[in-house]
Design an enzyme around this catalytic site. Sequence first.
Site, PDB file in Angstrom:
ATOM      1  N   LYS A 255       3.800   7.306   7.923  1.00 25.99           N
ATOM      2  CA  LYS A 255       2.780   6.257   8.084  1.00 25.99           C
ATOM      3  C   LYS A 255       2.848   5.219   6.975  1.00 25.99           C
ATOM      4  O   LYS A 255       2.689   4.028   7.215  1.00 25.99           O
ATOM      5  CB  LYS A 255       1.375   6.892   8.123  1.00 25.99           C
TER       6      LYS A 255
ATOM      7  N   GLN B 226      -3.127  11.973   7.737  1.00 29.72           N
ATOM      8  CA  GLN B 226      -2.830  13.202   8.473  1.00 29.72           C
ATOM      9  C   GLN B 226      -2.288  12.855   9.878  1.00 29.72           C
ATOM     10  O   GLN B 226      -1.715  11.795  10.050  1.00 29.72           O
ATOM     11  CB  GLN B 226      -4.062  14.121   8.559  1.00 29.72           C
TER      12      GLN B 226
ATOM     13  N   GLY C 127      -0.447  11.709   1.495  1.00 27.87           N
ATOM     14  CA  GLY C 127       0.570  11.223   0.565  1.00 27.87           C
ATOM     15  C   GLY C 127       1.470  10.292   1.343  1.00 27.87           C
ATOM     16  O   GLY C 127       2.349  10.742   2.058  1.00 27.87           O
ATOM     17  N   HIS C 128       1.191   9.000   1.274  1.00 25.91           N
ATOM     18  CA  HIS C 128       1.952   8.042   2.069  1.00 25.91           C
ATOM     19  C   HIS C 128       3.034   7.404   1.202  1.00 25.91           C
ATOM     20  O   HIS C 128       2.745   6.731   0.222  1.00 25.91           O
ATOM     21  CB  HIS C 128       1.010   7.006   2.685  1.00 25.91           C
TER      22      HIS C 128
ATOM     23  N   ASP D 187       2.662  13.515   7.848  1.00 25.83           N
ATOM     24  CA  ASP D 187       3.983  13.261   7.269  1.00 25.83           C
ATOM     25  C   ASP D 187       4.954  12.622   8.257  1.00 25.83           C
ATOM     26  O   ASP D 187       6.163  12.853   8.193  1.00 25.83           O
ATOM     27  CB  ASP D 187       4.585  14.574   6.705  1.00 25.83           C
TER      28      ASP D 187
HETATM   29  P1  IMO Z   1      -0.479  12.658   5.353  1.00 19.14           P
HETATM   30  O1  IMO Z   1      -1.509  11.575   5.471  1.00 19.14           O
HETATM   31  C1  IMO Z   1       0.500  16.815   6.181  1.00 19.14           C
HETATM   32  C2  IMO Z   1      -2.763  19.781   5.982  1.00 19.14           C
HETATM   33  C3  IMO Z   1      -2.702  20.800   4.878  1.00 19.14           C
HETATM   34  C4  IMO Z   1      -3.414  21.967   5.528  1.00 19.14           C
HETATM   35  C5  IMO Z   1      -4.505  21.290   6.347  1.00 19.14           C
HETATM   36  C6  IMO Z   1      -5.863  21.224   5.676  1.00 19.14           C
HETATM   37  O2  IMO Z   1       0.397  12.546   4.170  1.00 19.14           O
HETATM   38  O3  IMO Z   1       0.277  12.815   6.636  1.00 19.14           O
HETATM   39  P2  IMO Z   1      -6.864  19.810   3.658  1.00 19.14           P
HETATM   40  O4  IMO Z   1      -6.428  19.679   2.231  1.00 19.14           O
HETATM   41  O5  IMO Z   1      -6.893  18.518   4.408  1.00 19.14           O
HETATM   42  O6  IMO Z   1      -8.132  20.581   3.814  1.00 19.14           O
HETATM   43  O7  IMO Z   1      -5.740  20.740   4.352  1.00 19.14           O
HETATM   44  O8  IMO Z   1      -4.027  19.969   6.588  1.00 19.14           O
HETATM   45  N1  IMO Z   1      -2.682  18.362   5.538  1.00 19.14           N
HETATM   46  C7  IMO Z   1      -1.601  17.571   5.687  1.00 19.14           C
HETATM   47  N2  IMO Z   1      -0.365  17.849   6.153  1.00 19.14           N
HETATM   48  N3  IMO Z   1       0.220  15.569   5.783  1.00 19.14           N
HETATM   49  C8  IMO Z   1      -1.026  15.261   5.341  1.00 19.14           C
HETATM   50  O9  IMO Z   1      -1.382  13.995   5.089  1.00 19.14           O
HETATM   51  C9  IMO Z   1      -1.983  16.294   5.231  1.00 19.14           C
HETATM   52  N4  IMO Z   1      -3.258  16.355   4.797  1.00 19.14           N
HETATM   53  C10 IMO Z   1      -3.677  17.618   5.011  1.00 19.14           C
HETATM   54  O10 IMO Z   1      -1.386  21.115   4.536  1.00 19.14           O
HETATM   55  O11 IMO Z   1      -2.565  22.636   6.427  1.00 19.14           O
HETATM   56 MG    MG Z   2       1.796  13.975   3.513  1.00 21.79          MG
END
Ligand code: IMO
Ligand code: MG
Length: 422
Positions: A18, A224, A42-43, A15
């Site tokens: 990106k 992530q 979620g971009h 978050d």
């Molecule tokens: P973007 O790309 C923030 C976190 C989840 C959880 C852990 C594992 O938008 O930055 P998962 O569903 O991947 O098995 O969850 O990772 N998580 C994220 N946190 N932004 C994301 O993506 C995330 N994708 C997974 O909240 O703690």
């Molecule tokens: Mg996100």
Amino acid sequence: MKKKIDVVLGLQWGDEGKGKIVDVLASRYPAVARFQGGPNAGHSLQFEGHSFVVRSIPSGIFREGSVNVIGSGVVLDPVTFREECGNISKMGINPVERLVISKKAHLILPTHRLLDAASEAAAGKGKIGSTLKGIGPTYSDKIARHGVRVGDILAPDFQARFDALKQRHIRLLNDMKYECNPEENEAEWMAAIDFLKKFQLVDCEYYVNDWLDSGKEMLAEGAQGFMLDIDYGSYPFVTSSNTTCGGVCTGLGVPPGKVGRVFGIMKAYCTRVGSGPFPTELFDETGEELRRIGHEFGAVTGRPRRTGWLDLVALKYAVTVDGVTDLILMKSDCLDTFDTIKACTSYKIGGEETTHFPFDTAAKIEPVYTEFKGWKKDLTGVRDEKNLPKEFTDYIAFIENYLGVPVKIISLGPDREATIER
Ligand code: IMO
Ligand code: MG
């Protein structure tokens, strides 16, 4: 001349912004590739009065003439993918013309999602706080060599492969005594598989290398963030893929020598969704203020994000392992109203001061802060570096000095236009 692939990576817990930055940079890159993750991402993008959240589709999709690659390291949920394509089509864009998908990407089955939910339900206090999109179970099957891949949808025995994996999942769900109907979403999923057949399915490694070798630029878009990396993040509170720079090589099939610039994205403070260590987390009004001003609620799950001050110890770790060459600083405008701004420059663990991120995720970490005088000016309208307040440029210089990497882009708002390059 042959080109290298440049990379955008989140340096914190995801978050970082990106989507916006890839959308801004995409005007310079005719192709954007996702190399890992899936619809847990979620971009968010904002331009010309529109706002969008992309999940599995690269954030370059809105640029005319762009090619967007979904790489081998991605896990793809055909249902979410079809929904995303539907939203993009409403903008008058035909996703079939702008996307290519690796045959080697793994498919998220409806039962993968159920397994994700079952595993979290059984975990009690040890919950990861997963996005429940089936990410972990899909990567588990990939590693255990049971997975079903995008290229398999063209095989005559695809249904049999799907059924074999589904049966395996049903046995697991029964063992876990998780009550559900494993076939509930199957028809919709199969319809989405038919939709997927419209797209160009490629051998990603040939596609990407040929692209670069023919002298065209490409940008790899991470999902992530560093601290969620399966190997180097705060395990087990991580996602199930390599979010670090090495993930680009394995996820797209490009050799390390072909990696060019590495843009590392960081917010001017920290957030985290889900469980796990967060040394600079704030539980007070300041934390609440950051959440409110920064609109820190999940783009995928809507969950309120945990908030805290900037953690330079964790960032230094990320910059080192990722080999970051350029920093991109996001959301400093969210700190405009604070009298004092803090950045953690070391940790105290068991009375000892350290600048190393600890192995033990249960370690009790006391952050040691350096304080800065707030700039107390509205930065959102600033488009020229010369008009930035001195307190703010001092803060940037401190970050650059600590991390040993220059800040090349400053983002002061969600819109494409709210960006300063240096
Ligand atoms: P973007 O790309 C923030 C976190 C989840 C959880 C852990 C594992 O938008 O930055 P998962 O569903 O991947 O098995 O969850 O990772 N998580 C994220 N946190 N932004 C994301 O993506 C995330 N994708 C997974 O909240 O703690
Ligand atoms: Mg996100």
